[in-house]
Structures are given as structure tokens and as C-alpha cells.
Design an enzyme around this catalytic site. Sequence first.
Site, mmCIF file in Angstrom:
data_model
loop_
_atom_site.group_PDB
_atom_site.id
_atom_site.type_symbol
_atom_site.label_atom_id
_atom_site.label_comp_id
_atom_site.label_asym_id
_atom_site.label_seq_id
_atom_site.Cartn_x
_atom_site.Cartn_y
_atom_site.Cartn_z
ATOM 1 N N GLU A 129 18.197 102.473 133.440
ATOM 2 C CA GLU A 129 19.632 103.876 132.040
ATOM 3 C C GLU A 129 19.205 104.570 132.127
ATOM 4 O O GLU A 129 18.200 104.098 131.033
ATOM 5 C CB GLU A 129 19.461 101.960 131.376
ATOM 6 N N ASN A 131 18.093 96.457 127.800
ATOM 7 C CA ASN A 131 19.365 95.442 127.775
ATOM 8 C C ASN A 131 18.522 94.763 128.971
ATOM 9 O O ASN A 131 18.628 95.203 130.446
ATOM 10 C CB ASN A 131 20.274 96.403 129.003
ATOM 11 N N LYS A 142 16.063 94.040 121.572
ATOM 12 C CA LYS A 142 17.140 93.889 121.845
ATOM 13 C C LYS A 142 18.443 93.136 121.785
ATOM 14 O O LYS A 142 18.620 92.624 122.795
ATOM 15 C CB LYS A 142 18.078 95.088 122.824
ATOM 16 N N GLU A 192 25.713 95.323 121.599
ATOM 17 C CA GLU A 192 25.935 95.704 123.071
ATOM 18 C C GLU A 192 25.894 94.172 124.330
ATOM 19 O O GLU A 192 25.320 94.131 125.476
ATOM 20 C CB GLU A 192 25.488 96.840 123.451
ATOM 21 N N ARG A 242 14.587 95.551 117.086
ATOM 22 C CA ARG A 242 15.357 96.545 117.316
ATOM 23 C C ARG A 242 16.819 97.276 116.202
ATOM 24 O O ARG A 242 17.612 95.712 116.169
ATOM 25 C CB ARG A 242 15.906 97.179 119.210
ATOM 26 N N ARG A 267 31.240 103.116 112.232
ATOM 27 C CA ARG A 267 29.741 102.754 113.166
ATOM 28 C C ARG A 267 27.803 103.141 112.483
ATOM 29 O O ARG A 267 27.022 102.533 112.434
ATOM 30 C CB ARG A 267 30.127 103.059 114.011
ATOM 31 N N LYS A 301 17.030 103.670 115.257
ATOM 32 C CA LYS A 301 17.020 105.181 115.285
ATOM 33 C C LYS A 301 16.719 106.134 114.725
ATOM 34 O O LYS A 301 17.146 106.424 113.630
ATOM 35 C CB LYS A 301 18.013 105.137 116.770
ATOM 36 N N ASP A 320 23.682 107.235 117.244
ATOM 37 C CA ASP A 320 23.205 106.685 118.569
ATOM 38 C C ASP A 320 22.749 108.034 119.581
ATOM 39 O O ASP A 320 23.311 107.906 120.118
ATOM 40 C CB ASP A 320 23.730 105.956 119.906
ATOM 41 N N GLU A 379 20.611 111.875 126.974
ATOM 42 C CA GLU A 379 21.238 110.896 127.060
ATOM 43 C C GLU A 379 22.604 111.581 126.999
ATOM 44 O O GLU A 379 23.758 111.754 127.560
ATOM 45 C CB GLU A 379 21.403 109.248 127.034
ATOM 46 N N HIS A 382 29.511 112.956 118.825
ATOM 47 C CA HIS A 382 29.787 111.584 120.126
ATOM 48 C C HIS A 382 31.111 112.246 120.552
ATOM 49 O O HIS A 382 32.007 111.382 120.829
ATOM 50 C CB HIS A 382 30.067 110.240 119.306
ATOM 51 N N TRP A 427 33.435 103.719 120.522
ATOM 52 C CA TRP A 427 33.100 104.596 121.629
ATOM 53 C C TRP A 427 34.160 105.870 122.938
ATOM 54 O O TRP A 427 34.119 106.003 122.652
ATOM 55 C CB TRP A 427 32.879 103.244 122.799
HETATM 56 C C1 BDP Z 1 23.242 103.402 124.209
HETATM 57 C C2 BDP Z 1 22.827 103.658 125.089
HETATM 58 C C3 BDP Z 1 23.107 102.850 126.339
HETATM 59 C C4 BDP Z 1 21.433 101.689 125.486
HETATM 60 C C5 BDP Z 1 21.553 101.528 123.843
HETATM 61 C C6 BDP Z 1 20.348 101.340 123.320
HETATM 62 O O1 BDP Z 1 24.397 104.604 125.889
HETATM 63 O O2 BDP Z 1 22.665 102.670 127.382
HETATM 64 O O3 BDP Z 1 21.464 100.371 125.525
HETATM 65 O O4 BDP Z 1 21.682 103.121 123.504
HETATM 66 O O5 BDP Z 1 19.785 101.508 122.556
HETATM 67 O O6 BDP Z 1 22.610 105.008 123.658
HETATM 68 O O7 BDP Z 1 19.903 99.398 122.943
#
Ligand code: BDP
Length: 734
Positions: free
Chosen positions: A191, A234, A311, A315, A348, A360, A384, A389, A417, A545, A567
Site C-alpha cells: 500500500e 490495514n 490501526k 478507515e 496509532r 478533520r 503522524k 495526513d 504517497e 490535500h 477526501w
Molecule cells: C493514508 C493512506 C492510507 C493509509 C492511511 C494510514 O492513504 O493508504 O492506510 O494513511 O496511515 O495516508 O493508515
Amino acid sequence: MRKKAKVKSKKAKIFIAIFAVMLLFSTVKAEDGYRLWLRYDALPEQNARIYRKQINSIYLNLTAGTSADVTLDELKTGLKGLLGLDIAGNSPIKNGLLIVGTPKSTKYIADLKLPLGNLSKEGFIIRSATIQNKKVTIIAANDEIGTLYGAFHFLRLLQTLQPISNLNITEKPKIKLRMLNHWDNLDGSIERGYAGKSLWKWSELPDKIDSRYRDYARANASIGINAVSLNNVNANAQILTPEYLKKVAAIANVFRPYGIKVFFSARFSAPMELGGLLTADPFDQGVKNWWKQKAAEIYLVIPNFGGFLVKANSEGQPGPRTYNRNHVDGANMLAEALASHGGIVIWRAFVYDMKPGYDRAGAAYENLQPFDGKFASNVLLQVKNGPIDFQPREPFHPLFGAMPKTNMMPELQITQEYLGFSNHLVFLADMWREVLDSDTFAKGKGSTVAKVADGTLFGSKLTGIAGVANTGTDQNWTGHDFLQANWYSFGRLAWNHEITSQQIADEWIKMTLTREPKEVALISKILLTSHNELVNYMTPLGLHHQMWGGHHYGPAPWWNTYSRDDWNPTYYNKADEKGIGFDRTKTGSNTVSQYFPAVRDEFSDLKRIPDKYLLWFQHVPWTYKMKSGKTLWEELALHYQNGVNWARQTRKDWEKLKGKIDDERFERISRKLAIQERDAIWWKDASLSYFQSLNQLPLPKGVEKPLKTLEDYKKIDLLDDFARGIGSFDENHK
Ligand code: BDP
């Protein structure tokens, strides 16, 4: 006839000879990037000659464990390659001896009574000394792993041509857990990975051990990384099955001599998926027992297992809130299962749920700050670097400093990313320095994020820092040869967050590309300007973003069709005919109030907020007069243009290096830089076209007109290979 045959065979011989030489040359000189910064090619003879007077033999008598072998191996390989020395492990005292060991293993070192006291297991001392009237060099540590780190440090001195005649170096890592998080799936995909497939070959393990595991571990040890989480956050519960635990154990065995502990991401609902339980409720006794038994089973197979990365309730991932429990309930239940084995839970903080009208950027703080002081002592909260993000630039996360009674660990993203994948050259040390140096003001001036991370601000004992890895099966590991520098930087900063990005750049360039001062200066200029300029052509002045959803590669500031508002790029830019930016002050979402007053007041004040965060915190009219005297619109457009100019200039600068570094890497990097320039223009043109369609203002002088219309940019299918830059570049580039 015979003569002809002879001639023919002579020709054949010559041909074979030429071919053999070519083959030899190509294997010796294969510049595929695989060797990273551990190349160990011969140093220039004038330097090597001096070094050989100072170092010509080794005394290494470590017996306690397995790091001894790899330390000796590394020194032998390094000294052979760099200086041409063939050395055995146990020479008697003489001038030029390198003595490596611990006070326990080596009497010479014990006798020196070095101040190793507070250096923990991982620290080391490198010193020039005189023993029995002979000039020797000492690499001493309390534990074998410290000697390995010392050996790498010593070799780095040679690789970067530092003097070694009068050494007095003391090093110890400032942060305990220096960790890579791999977002690797068990099917081999990654990923947000842009450098090939996963390094872990699950179908071959545990029987077949790919030689890359060792090379990977070695690279990590050379920069002090001591923990690795193997799989995607994930998570797939399968990694917890007996079959997979054996595979994990096989990897852990390869890593152990290099001082690296293995972790993995645990899926919160595993008791249901694997154990057949009807719930994963952390308060359920059956669930608790399941995790306890699982932990015991793991430690039987992997005695030095690090712990779980989790996590949860983010999401779509399962978590305690699914059962009306909270984050603490979930984290502490897992922590209890691991505690007696010395394991830890990394929980996390990347949690955000969409609510009407919410911001957000404030979600993680709202969700987690109230739990300060409630997490078990073997839990680390992984936060983070910024509140959204992994954007090209974010202000620091407001949770830093806000949970004094909680172990907290920054999470950085090495994989790009949101920063042009493995196509764009960007030196992230600079961005990370900016975060680490940010002052939270939690305990007055000087309460930096770095001090939260290293535990000195609040006295936390369990400290860590994580980076989401950018490695894969590409021969050069990171897709773009330059992006090896980000892996390198992460390790160096995790070890010592005080070193400058200039120093890191210099080291990496000299170890990887060239030691010629003029070229080093040019390449380091490219590296050190790259982050700011990438931000300029992608998301200047605090924008964030603005990437097209899903893959996060190209520009789509107009995008507003995702069902989840947060998003959509339009949610973040809030651009209309009058102005642009996300108002996070009192008149808006007020999430700026999550920061300590000194920070809050600065970011709330239009006059004082640094330009780089302006549109992150403020909604500003296009015609607003900036500090420079220009309007916001003019400044914004010029920032985009500056980014493009940089990308162009960088290609020109790179051309100057032709013939100065090997052709293979030169060409590979040239191709990537061409993609970067194309993308920088695309970012500028698409973004400015969109904003201009709203404000109808003319472009300021010095800003080039977009090449295409807004409609053209909207039509670019970002899912095709061209857009992501991984298709045939030459065909598509104009
Ligand atoms: C986002 C990513 C996603 C990750 C998520 C995360 O798009 O793929 O799973 O963070 O950190 O930036 O869990």
C-alpha cells in the site's frame, strides 16, 4: 581450410576475451543502486595511504552473541574495499590496530576504563589511544550491538574522508525505538509503495531465505534502525496464524544479529477471524484469553518479538469502538497480553470520523487527548507528523506536547504517497527537521517535538519514532536512486535528531554518489532546496490535500465528488471567487485552539502567521496584501512558478554531472528529473487554471500561461500510467 578455421578460432578467442572483459566490467561496475550507501569502493589512493598507516589490523574478540560475526564481517568487507586491506580478526598489539569490543570481552578495553556508563546497550565510543606504546583505535560499547553501530560509524568516517588520527567520539541514540513501518500486504503488494513488490516473500518462507533480507537488515543497522513492522496497518489477521508466525520467525532470525526487532500489525478482530469467537470486545474474557495465548505462542517462536502495531477504528479497520469501548480499553488489553513478555503496543492516533461540519485536522486530538495518562506503560501512541495526513507540508500535530503522561512516537512517511511517488526528487530530512524543531510551547519556549519524541520534555522512558518505508523489490530499493537518501535520513535523524540536513546530505552524497567537492556542493544544493520547491509546485502557502483522491499523485483542486467530504480537495482549499484557505481560527473550525496559546496566537494572527502555513489556518481574500507587498493571488502564482523554475534548473544542474558520476545512475536519474519537471508544470498549470476560473484575475508578470485549458486538465485520467509517470515517458513527454 585449416588456415581459415584457425583465423576463425582466433577471431572467436578475441571475441570471447572482449566479451569476458565486458562482462567483468559490467559486473564490477553495475551501478544498479543495490549497494545503497554501503558501497565500499576503493578510496582515492592518497587518502587510502594515510588511512592504512592508521589502520591496518583488527583485534575483535567478542564472544557473547551473534552480532560479533556481523561486526567483524562488516569491518573486513569495508576495510578491504575502501583501503585494500586483508585482515584477520585477532592481531596482536601494534601500531594501526583497531580494537573492537566491550569491557567484558576485551581486557584492553576494560583497562582503558572508558565512560561507557550511561551509553546503554546501543551507544559506543570511538577513540584513538596508546596501548603498550602503540597507536591504536578503539571501538568500545557495553554490548555487541553497540560495537556494530560503532563499526558502521567508523567506516562512515572513512567513506566520507574524515580524519581518524585523533578520534574521541561518543554516541548513543536519543530515541529508543527507531522503526520502519512497512505497509506490505501478505500478497506481495505494498500500500502506497512505489518501488516494486514487498521484500518479504511469504510463499517461500520459512524454508527459503532471500539474500535481500540480510542486505536490508545491514542497511538498517548502518543507520541505527532497530525495529521493523512487517505488514500493512490495514492488517490481515493471517499473520497471526502458526504458519505465518514461523515465517515471521525466519525473518526475525536474519534481523537479530543486526539488532533489529520484528513487530507486526495485528488486526483487532483476529479473535473472531482466527479464533472463531463471536466478538473482539476488549472487555470479554474470552477475547482477553485469546490474545494472551496468542502472545505466549508468538514469544515461543520469536523470543525477541517487539510487539503489535495497531490501526483501530480508522478507515474501516475494526477496533474497540465497534464494541462501545474506547481506544484505551483496546490498547491496554493488548498491552496486558504482551507485558509479561516485554512486548509493546504501538497504537496509532490516525483516527478521524466524518461528522457534519467537522474539521478533520482536529479529529485525532479530539479522539485521543482526553485519554492522557490512561494508556498502559508499554503502549506508545503513534502520531503522524501533521494533523491531516503526510502532506507535502503540514504544521506539527497538536497532540505533540498535549499528552504529557502518554508515551508518544512521531510517525513520518518515507514513501512519497503525496509527494510524487518515486518519481519526484525530494529530500525529506528537511521536512522532518522542520517538524522535529517545531516548538509546541507545552512547557514554555523550547518544548520541541523532538523533545517529546526523545522523552526529555516529559521524562517518558519508552520513546520511539517510525517511518513508513519506501523500499521494495526494485533493484535500487527505492525506485528513484535519490530517494535512498530519505531512508538514510530517517535512520540518521532517528538516531540523532540534532544533526542538520546539510550534514546528512553531505554524508549520503559522499557515500553514494561522489566525493568531489564541487559535485557534492551541487548535489547538496539540489537536495536542500528540493522540499521547499516541491511544496511550491504542489501545495504552496499552506494549501493541502489537492491531489486527486485514491492514488494521490496529480493535481485536482476542483475535485468534489467523493461521498466523504474530507477526501475532496475542495474541502481543503475552500476556494471561491473571493478567496482561498481553510479557516481554522475562531471564526472557522477553531481547531487552532488545540495548540498551546503561544502557537495558537501566532497561527491565528494574519499578521504573524508564517506564509508557509497561511492557507492551512486562514481563509484569505485573493487580493489580500502579503508581507511581500504582493497580493495573495500574485504570491501564490509566483510560488507555483518558482517550483517549476526549480525543476527546470535542477535538470540543467544535473546535466553538469554527466561524466562525473557513472552513466547508469546518471541516466536513470535524468529520466526521473524529466518526469518531475513535466509534473511540476502540470501541477502549476492545473492548479492555477482552476483558481483563475474562480477569481478571474490575470496571472502576474513572470508566471507562464498554462499549456492547456482547465477542461483538458480535468480530463487527464490520473489512473493511467502516463499520469503517474510510470508509463513510457519519452512517448508522452512534450
Ligand atoms: C493514508 C493512506 C492510507 C493509509 C492511511 C494510514 O492513504 O493508504 O492506510 O494513511 O496511515 O495516508 O493508515
